[in-house]
Design an enzyme around this catalytic site. Structure first.
Site, PDB file in Angstrom:
ATOM      1  N   ARG A 216       0.819  -1.233   0.000  1.00 23.70           N
ATOM      2  CA  ARG A 216       0.000   0.000   0.000  1.00 23.70           C
ATOM      3  C   ARG A 216       0.840   1.264   0.000  1.00 23.70           C
ATOM      4  O   ARG A 216       0.428   2.306   0.525  1.00 23.70           O
ATOM      5  CB  ARG A 216      -0.964   0.019   1.175  1.00 23.70           C
ATOM      6  CG  ARG A 216      -2.001  -1.087   1.093  1.00 23.70           C
ATOM      7  CD  ARG A 216      -3.178  -0.861   2.000  1.00 23.70           C
ATOM      8  NE  ARG A 216      -3.928  -2.094   2.122  1.00 23.70           N
ATOM      9  CZ  ARG A 216      -3.709  -3.009   3.070  1.00 23.70           C
ATOM     10  NH1 ARG A 216      -2.796  -2.791   3.988  1.00 23.70           N
ATOM     11  NH2 ARG A 216      -4.441  -4.105   3.097  1.00 23.70           N
TER      12      ARG A 216
ATOM     13  N   LYS B 232       2.422  11.814 -10.418  1.00 23.17           N
ATOM     14  CA  LYS B 232       1.587  10.999 -11.310  1.00 23.17           C
ATOM     15  C   LYS B 232       2.359   9.749 -11.685  1.00 23.17           C
ATOM     16  O   LYS B 232       3.492   9.827 -12.176  1.00 23.17           O
ATOM     17  CB  LYS B 232       1.225  11.773 -12.578  1.00 23.17           C
ATOM     18  CG  LYS B 232       0.159  12.807 -12.373  1.00 23.17           C
ATOM     19  CD  LYS B 232      -0.351  13.304 -13.716  1.00 23.17           C
ATOM     20  CE  LYS B 232      -1.450  14.323 -13.558  1.00 23.17           C
ATOM     21  NZ  LYS B 232      -1.945  14.787 -14.867  1.00 23.17           N
TER      22      LYS B 232
ATOM     23  N   GLU C 236       8.180  20.238 -23.800  1.00 22.82           N
ATOM     24  CA  GLU C 236       7.537  20.548 -22.508  1.00 22.82           C
ATOM     25  C   GLU C 236       8.099  21.843 -21.918  1.00 22.82           C
ATOM     26  O   GLU C 236       7.394  22.576 -21.240  1.00 22.82           O
ATOM     27  CB  GLU C 236       7.707  19.385 -21.521  1.00 22.82           C
ATOM     28  CG  GLU C 236       7.043  18.085 -21.948  1.00 22.82           C
ATOM     29  CD  GLU C 236       5.533  18.011 -21.627  1.00 22.82           C
ATOM     30  OE1 GLU C 236       4.992  18.900 -20.963  1.00 22.82           O
ATOM     31  OE2 GLU C 236       4.904  17.032 -22.085  1.00 22.82           O
TER      32      GLU C 236
ATOM     33  N   LYS D 255       6.416  23.531 -12.623  1.00 23.99           N
ATOM     34  CA  LYS D 255       5.660  22.325 -12.281  1.00 23.99           C
ATOM     35  C   LYS D 255       5.426  22.261 -10.768  1.00 23.99           C
ATOM     36  O   LYS D 255       4.320  21.933 -10.312  1.00 23.99           O
ATOM     37  CB  LYS D 255       6.401  21.075 -12.756  1.00 23.99           C
ATOM     38  CG  LYS D 255       5.661  19.789 -12.413  1.00 23.99           C
ATOM     39  CD  LYS D 255       5.196  19.012 -13.593  1.00 23.99           C
ATOM     40  CE  LYS D 255       4.274  17.878 -13.169  1.00 23.99           C
ATOM     41  NZ  LYS D 255       4.268  16.770 -14.108  1.00 23.99           N
TER      42      LYS D 255
ATOM     43  N   GLU E 198      -5.013  17.491  -9.320  1.00 19.39           N
ATOM     44  CA  GLU E 198      -5.623  17.938 -10.565  1.00 19.39           C
ATOM     45  C   GLU E 198      -7.112  18.236 -10.400  1.00 19.39           C
ATOM     46  O   GLU E 198      -7.954  17.793 -11.177  1.00 19.39           O
ATOM     47  CB  GLU E 198      -5.393  16.909 -11.689  1.00 19.39           C
ATOM     48  CG  GLU E 198      -5.594  17.519 -13.063  1.00 19.39           C
ATOM     49  CD  GLU E 198      -4.961  16.705 -14.187  1.00 19.39           C
ATOM     50  OE1 GLU E 198      -4.061  15.903 -13.915  1.00 19.39           O
ATOM     51  OE2 GLU E 198      -5.384  16.891 -15.327  1.00 19.39           O
TER      52      GLU E 198
ATOM     53  N   ARG F 272      -3.995  22.464 -11.931  1.00 23.17           N
ATOM     54  CA  ARG F 272      -3.022  21.534 -12.489  1.00 23.17           C
ATOM     55  C   ARG F 272      -3.346  21.123 -13.918  1.00 23.17           C
ATOM     56  O   ARG F 272      -2.466  20.747 -14.693  1.00 23.17           O
ATOM     57  CB  ARG F 272      -2.925  20.292 -11.586  1.00 23.17           C
ATOM     58  CG  ARG F 272      -1.845  19.325 -12.022  1.00 23.17           C
ATOM     59  CD  ARG F 272      -1.467  18.354 -10.920  1.00 23.17           C
ATOM     60  NE  ARG F 272      -0.522  17.377 -11.421  1.00 23.17           N
ATOM     61  CZ  ARG F 272       0.190  16.562 -10.646  1.00 23.17           C
ATOM     62  NH1 ARG F 272       0.058  16.596  -9.353  1.00 23.17           N
ATOM     63  NH2 ARG F 272       1.028  15.705 -11.179  1.00 23.17           N
TER      64      ARG F 272
ATOM     65  N   ASN G 103      -1.709  20.260 -18.933  1.00 18.56           N
ATOM     66  CA  ASN G 103      -2.089  19.441 -20.087  1.00 18.56           C
ATOM     67  C   ASN G 103      -2.148  20.240 -21.382  1.00 18.56           C
ATOM     68  O   ASN G 103      -2.701  19.773 -22.373  1.00 18.56           O
ATOM     69  CB  ASN G 103      -3.439  18.762 -19.832  1.00 18.56           C
ATOM     70  CG  ASN G 103      -3.333  17.693 -18.767  1.00 18.56           C
ATOM     71  OD1 ASN G 103      -2.363  16.945 -18.741  1.00 18.56           O
ATOM     72  ND2 ASN G 103      -4.312  17.636 -17.880  1.00 18.56           N
TER      73      ASN G 103
ATOM     74  N   HIS H 107      -1.813  18.646 -24.730  1.00 18.73           N
ATOM     75  CA  HIS H 107      -1.954  17.202 -24.505  1.00 18.73           C
ATOM     76  C   HIS H 107      -3.279  16.635 -25.003  1.00 18.73           C
ATOM     77  O   HIS H 107      -3.408  15.429 -25.137  1.00 18.73           O
ATOM     78  CB  HIS H 107      -1.787  16.875 -23.015  1.00 18.73           C
ATOM     79  CG  HIS H 107      -0.367  16.986 -22.548  1.00 18.73           C
ATOM     80  ND1 HIS H 107       0.385  18.133 -22.674  1.00 18.73           N
ATOM     81  CD2 HIS H 107       0.471  16.078 -21.960  1.00 18.73           C
ATOM     82  CE1 HIS H 107       1.605  17.929 -22.179  1.00 18.73           C
ATOM     83  NE2 HIS H 107       1.675  16.697 -21.735  1.00 18.73           N
TER      84      HIS H 107
ATOM     85  N   HIS I 119      -2.369  13.623 -27.025  1.00 19.55           N
ATOM     86  CA  HIS I 119      -2.653  12.228 -26.654  1.00 19.55           C
ATOM     87  C   HIS I 119      -3.345  11.476 -27.788  1.00 19.55           C
ATOM     88  O   HIS I 119      -3.061  10.307 -28.032  1.00 19.55           O
ATOM     89  CB  HIS I 119      -3.534  12.179 -25.397  1.00 19.55           C
ATOM     90  CG  HIS I 119      -2.756  12.330 -24.130  1.00 19.55           C
ATOM     91  ND1 HIS I 119      -3.338  12.710 -22.939  1.00 19.55           N
ATOM     92  CD2 HIS I 119      -1.439  12.140 -23.854  1.00 19.55           C
ATOM     93  CE1 HIS I 119      -2.411  12.760 -21.999  1.00 19.55           C
ATOM     94  NE2 HIS I 119      -1.256  12.430 -22.529  1.00 19.55           N
TER      95      HIS I 119
ATOM     96  N   HIS J 270       6.093  11.470 -27.346  1.00 20.29           N
ATOM     97  CA  HIS J 270       5.198  12.308 -26.537  1.00 20.29           C
ATOM     98  C   HIS J 270       5.442  13.799 -26.762  1.00 20.29           C
ATOM     99  O   HIS J 270       4.508  14.573 -26.981  1.00 20.29           O
ATOM    100  CB  HIS J 270       5.373  11.968 -25.054  1.00 20.29           C
ATOM    101  CG  HIS J 270       4.500  12.765 -24.141  1.00 20.29           C
ATOM    102  ND1 HIS J 270       3.122  12.626 -24.111  1.00 20.29           N
ATOM    103  CD2 HIS J 270       4.790  13.754 -23.258  1.00 20.29           C
ATOM    104  CE1 HIS J 270       2.613  13.478 -23.224  1.00 20.29           C
ATOM    105  NE2 HIS J 270       3.608  14.178 -22.692  1.00 20.29           N
TER     106      HIS J 270
END
Lengths: 379, 379
Positions: free
Chosen positions: A135, A157, A199, A243, A253, A257, A261, A264, A268, A281
């Protein structure tokens, strides 16, 4: 030139350390213990004597595995390396199982940790494996690609791809330390370097006008050896600070946040439709930024001259500004609908308002999206 | 008789609602929105119109699936059921993949949720699937076994078994609501009812002397129909309150929460060595409580009369007090070393000091553990 950027979060804060040659200090820094919440006597980030899994890919391990392990072992850790194949298509639950199996074999305990030495794929997988073992045990991010340094390694993330969609399986799991050694970029393939620059440009557009202007002033940044040490340090510190600022304001998010993106949404879709191979990417994000910039322009939100300045930076990085040949616009529209960021069926775009500021909108007319995508089709 | 117990956590608080017949109000309660942090106009826990995955097992779904779905659909939700096979041996990553595949097919969004309708296995799996889909979507726990009601559904522990160890893979993920409808216990097999009573006794020993004394005063509680409505309500509210208190004080098991593992050190080893079939969790915990009680007695920490009172309660619940026949004590000793709770190689035991209070110790002599295990071997 050493910078320490704290990422301040309610439950666990940590440092991003940017230091040329820092890889040799990985062990001592873990053992010494430092961090924004920690006083001088706070104790180590990971207790010496503990077991560490060091997860890497073949190329990175060949270059840097030995010195990372030496640094960790000298500081008193017991290190088990695990080499996983490189590439987005191995970012699957099967790889997580391999990490978990070694964690079991080595009898990792709650005080043990995993170290990710590699690019974004290694970082995402190692972070997720650590998030879900017992966990949640500690993870240390040691990103070796520019993309991972300025983005993936920071913010917690983690995850893997579902057979039918990227990053659908994952968790938030903050690292104990992010160690960035810019000297390792010397062995990064040029195409991957450019992907990271994509980025960096993003942070300039959505958050940091001085960064954007520094890139405009630089003669070149299309490969690592054309970038001065000073500019590289600025790219890293400003991007990581951007960031860290955004993540500290909105860890999970909920709102702000989401501006990370930028580029993105279409990005994506392009990655997904090209099977994560033809377009990487950063390249996909570059195309997505061009699309989002034009959408903002058409909606009267962003001035044409700024859109053009963004275009110039992307071209200067030798990044693509058009959709890959053969990509069907109907398929992009369908892919946009299955994006993680869809809310109540509405596709969300991050749109710039000026250089250094952006916001999230779910009010973009699908017809306008198609129109802009048509504009950026390959000839 | 309706009780609402808030679980107060720094990041997300939620209610445990204990209400006979409450299953019919599942939809309205989700839609109305309530919770310790929420004002009257706080909005729904899950927005009506959203998609829900309802995960259950065949037997529970046969009895209660229809009314749960009816309640949810009448409140405006779109429900997709998923029936997974019952039993600890299906608590694997394969089952998580099935849930994730349906989540993909149904295009679950970040505002969607998963509902666990079943015992601890369904709750753990559904919670983990929700924790790891889109980096975490909401989960609603509707426990249908006594064990899940008083333990597994509360506190955010989710996960699955690794092929070589129980609950090694998992995450912390708090539910939005825990709904306990005691009337569903009427269809619970007697052996599973007793397994739940084992955890109720545990709360009495480690936290809640009035609960312990109420059990002592009750004529019988070895099956659901021998328990009065009042006693059942007390068992549920006191157990849930105990768990809520401990979890609120220590969400991630940094310290206090470890006392909930009373009886679980030897218990887990017994479960593991009998392949999770011969002995169920509550039975294993009962054996583990007997062992831990005797260890505390031998160490001079707990008086013999209290150890005996615990023994009487366990026997009154028709739970085992001896190791299953044929279990090798050397193998138990090895299994103890691979427990998740081992720190720096030291096995940790929860030991009672008096009825209503316990603490964690890593100072138990392995020779004493063997001596006590020998005492409780089957004749």
């Amino acid at each position: 030139m050493k910078s320490v950027i704290p990422v301040k979060l309610p439950q666990q804060s940590y440092d991003i350390r940017i230091a040329p040659g820092g890889l040799d200090y990985l062990g001592p820094w873990l053992a010494a213990g430092s961090g924004p919440d920690l006083g001088p006597d706070s104790g180590p980030l990971v207790r010496p004597g503990q077991k560490l899994l060091l997860v890497s890919n073949p190329v990175v391990f060949k270059h840097y595995g030995k010195s990372a392990i030496a640094s960790l072992e000298q500081a008193g850790y017991s290190v088990s390396p695990l080499i996983l194949p490189a590439g987005e298509r191995y970012k699957t639950m099967r790889s997580i199982e391999k990490i978990h199996n070694l964690a079991f074999e080595q009898r990792l305990e709650r005080g043990s940790a995993m170290v990710a030495l590699g690019g974004g794929v290694i970082g995402d997988m190692t972070g997720f494996a650590a998030a879900t073992w017992l966990r949640g045990i500690a993870v240390i991010q040691v990103p070796t690609s520019l993309l991972a340094m300025v983005d993936a390694a920071i913010g917690g993330k983690t995850g893997v791809n579902h057979p039918q969609g990227k990053n659908l399986i994952g968790a938030f799991h903050q690292p104990k330390l992010v160690l960035i050694d810019p000297t390792v970029l010397a062995t990064l393939p040029v195409r991957e370097f450019r992907a990271g620059v994509s980025e960096v440009i993003k942070y300039g557009v959505i958050w940091d006008r001085p960064l954007f202007e520094a890139l405009e002033a630089a003669p070149r940044f299309d490969r690592q050896r054309t970038v001065s040490d000073d500019l590289l340090q600025m790219m890293l510190t400003h991007s990581c600070q951007a960031k860290a600022d955004v993540v500290a304001a909105d860890e999970k998010e909920g709102g702000l946040r989401a501006i990370l993106n930028y580029g993105h949404t279409v990005g994506h879709a392009v990655e997904s439709l090209t099977g994560y191979r033809q377009v990487n990417h950063g390249e996909a994000v570059a195309i997505g930024m061009v699309a989002a910039g034009k959408i903002a322009e058409e909606m009267g939100l962003w001035e044409a001259s700024a859109v053009q300045r963004q275009q110039v930076l992307i071209e200067k990085a030798a990044l693509p500004t058009q959709l890959p040949a053969g990509l069907n616009i109907d398929n992009i529209a369908i892919a946009l609908q299955s994006d993680k960021k869809v809310q109540a069926g509405k596709v969300r775009f991050v749109l710039p308002q000026q250089i250094g500021a952006a916001f999230v909108s779910d009010q973009v007319d699908p017809a306008l999206v198609r129109q802009v995508l048509t504009q950026i089709q390959s000839a």
